[in-house]
Enzyme design. Structure first.
Site, PDB file in Angstrom:
ATOM      1  N   LYS A 112       0.817  -1.214   0.000  1.00  0.00           N
ATOM      2  CA  LYS A 112       0.000   0.000   0.000  1.00  0.00           C
ATOM      3  C   LYS A 112       0.855   1.270   0.000  1.00  0.00           C
ATOM      4  CE  LYS A 112      -4.136  -2.154   1.728  1.00  0.00           C
ATOM      5  NZ  LYS A 112      -3.702  -3.561   1.870  1.00  0.00           N
TER       6      LYS A 112
HETATM    7  C1  PLP Z   1      -4.370  -4.655   1.359  1.00  0.00           C
HETATM    8  C2  PLP Z   1      -3.633  -5.921   1.315  1.00  0.00           C
HETATM    9  C3  PLP Z   1      -4.054  -7.000   0.505  1.00  0.00           C
HETATM   10  C4  PLP Z   1      -5.330  -6.940  -0.324  1.00  0.00           C
HETATM   11  O1  PLP Z   1      -5.218  -6.077  -1.427  1.00  0.00           O
HETATM   12  P1  PLP Z   1      -6.521  -5.560  -2.209  1.00  0.00           P
HETATM   13  O2  PLP Z   1      -6.046  -4.468  -3.102  1.00  0.00           O
HETATM   14  O3  PLP Z   1      -7.451  -5.058  -1.143  1.00  0.00           O
HETATM   15  O4  PLP Z   1      -7.092  -6.719  -2.955  1.00  0.00           O
HETATM   16  C5  PLP Z   1      -3.281  -8.138   0.485  1.00  0.00           C
HETATM   17  N1  PLP Z   1      -2.151  -8.241   1.234  1.00  0.00           N
HETATM   18  C6  PLP Z   1      -1.702  -7.244   2.015  1.00  0.00           C
HETATM   19  C7  PLP Z   1      -0.464  -7.433   2.816  1.00  0.00           C
HETATM   20  C8  PLP Z   1      -2.420  -6.043   2.085  1.00  0.00           C
HETATM   21  O5  PLP Z   1      -1.980  -5.045   2.879  1.00  0.00           O
END
Ligand code: PLP
Length: 461
Positions: A112
């Site tokens: 993110k």
């Molecule tokens: C947010 C997140 C996900 C999921 O990603 P999406 O874009 O919501 O499908 C998977 N793994 C980790 C470590 C995350 O922080």
């Protein structure tokens, strides 16, 4: 570039508007009106660029006149030079077929950061240009909150308020939100669940007076700029793995469908992706969707990969909009039915299209642990549980996937040290910039699950 709402009732003329508004006024998600497409010749050139140069090329057509080429270059440079790996998102080879794409070299150790470090700077840039202030609010079960906080900390004119369920996130996740020494950051521990936090945020957004008075904006993955930033690493890794000359598939650990939707966008823009594989944990509504063509919801049950414990994936709306030939009224109806927990079958032609592009599989906690253990013992690579869900899916489907497979590594193993320690016996060390995390002072406010208390908090900070 103009952006239109998936529900057909809202349009904004610029990138600046789409970033500042977040969610469309009709409750839909914004998508670009047209999609730039790269030719093979252009992609051969893109394949020789650094990550930072590539990011500018991918993003430029979407930002239009909102940022000059020089402004975009400066923002991208500033964002990604802060990552601890010179390649920003390096590929690590596991075997001849499989590599993992490390997306965890940003400040908070999850993918993110790739989007939120950028988004925070973009917010800051627009606020600086326009004057005034911006209040960023968001609900988190863990990873989004800390990434949003780190993206916005210390940015003049921008305030960030993050709600999380009191006592729920892991200690690392909590400390990444509460040990931040910046005057514009507020961590709110709500006495309730993640859903309660999300409900408070939604209600604040629906209060137009409050929204306008404080220029509220959202940081969850409904914000278009986050998807855009994520498109870049699909091109970066895909071109490196030779996607112009052989089949390359991506395996994406999936929760809200944001990350995998960015892969779909890369494909629309010309990157030849053989298959996008959706890997879920036991919360498998997205895997079901691919297999059956029926959108369902379900009760969330906690797993070893908490950031994927989601049953209503908000970003799937952007994809459904395409499947239904951009019929905003039909999307509105379907999303309302889904919200009311009905099972919604798509038309057969739409399901066919879906199966052409995606594959999906769901992975149990035991399988996740087994993969973490084997990959450590056989290859000397530590995987966090989310990444291990993806690698399990890759191993399961590898016979059906010719060419190369890239599994997205969504979090650093040190972000989930308890599971990694238990399964592999290894203690994943925190990267240098976080080494003293457990010694830092925490700062947060505990708040009852009460809307008026939340409004008062916004009004008085
Ligand atoms: C947010 C997140 C996900 C999921 O990603 P999406 O874009 O919501 O499908 C998977 N793994 C980790 C470590 C995350 O922080």
């Amino acid at each position: 570039m103009r952006y239109i709402s998936t529900r057909g009732g809202d349009t904004v003329p610029t990138f600046e508007d789409v970033v500042s508004r977040g969610l469309a006024r009709d409750g839909g998600l914004f998508v670009p009106e047209t999609w730039p497409v790269f030719t093979r010749e252009q992609m051969e050139k893109l394949g020789r660029l650094s990550y930072i140069q590539l990011a500018q090329q991918i993003m430029q057509p979407f930002v239009g006149d909102s940022l000059s080429a020089g402004e975009l270059a400066a923002l991208v440079q500033d964002t990604y030079s802060g990552f601890t790996h010179p390649e920003v998102t390096p590929l690590t080879k596991i075997d001849d077929q499989l590599s993992v794409l490390e997306l965890f070299h940003g400040t908070t150790l999850a993918f993110k950061d790739v989007a939120l470090q950028f988004l925070g700077r973009v917010f800051g840039h627009f606020v600086y240009k326009r004057g005034g202030t911006l209040t960023v609010i968001g609900a988190t079960s863990g990873d989004t909150g800390s990434a949003a906080i780190e993206g916005c900390r210390g940015i003049p004119g921008v305030k960030v308020i993050i709600l999380y369920p009191h006592n729920r996130p892991s200690e690392v996740q909590r400390r990444q939100m509460t040990c931040v020494n910046a005057d514009n950051v507020f961590a709110l521990a709500v006495e309730g669940s993640f859903d309660d936090c999300q409900a408070l945020v939604k209600r604040a957004f629906n209060n137009q007076e409050l929204r306008n008075k404080h220029t509220l904006t959202a940081v969850n993955s409904i914000n278009w700029a986050r998807i855009l930033a994520q498109v870049v690493y699909y091109f970066y890794a895909g071109l490196k793995a030779g996607a112009l000359d052989q089949p390359v598939s991506f395996v994406v650990p999936t929760g809200n469908f944001g990350n995998v939707f960015a892969g779909h966008v890369a494909k629309k823009m010309g990157l030849p992706i053989h298959r996008l594989v959706i890997a879920t944990n036991k919360n498998d509504s997205m895997a079901q969707f691919i297999e059956t063509g029926v959108l369902t919801t379900g009760v969330v049950s906690p797993s070893l990969s908490p950031s994927m414990d989601i049953q209503i994936a908000s970003n799937v709306e952007r994809y459904v909009y395409e499947l239904l030939n951009e019929d905003g009224a039909a999307v509105t109806k379907i999303m309302q039915d889904v919200a009311a927990h009905k099972n919604v079958p798509l038309p057969p032609a739409a399901h066919e299209a879906l199966k052409q592009e995606f594959m999906a599989t769901s992975v149990s906690d035991d399988e996740t642990k087994a993969t973490m253990k084997t990959v450590w013992e056989k290859h000397g690579v530590l995987l966090d549980p989310h990444t291990a869900v993806g690698v399990t899916a890759a191993n399961r489907l590898c016979d059906q996937l010719p060419g190369k497979i890239i599994a997205l590594a969504c979090a650093h193993p040190a972000k989930f040290p308890e599971t990694v320690r238990k399964v592999t016996g290894q203690n994943p060390p925190l990267p240098l910039h976080l080494a003293d995390l457990y010694d830092r002072a925490e700062r947060f406010t505990v708040m009852p699950n009460d809307y008026n208390a939340f409004v008062e908090f916004i009004e008085t900070r």
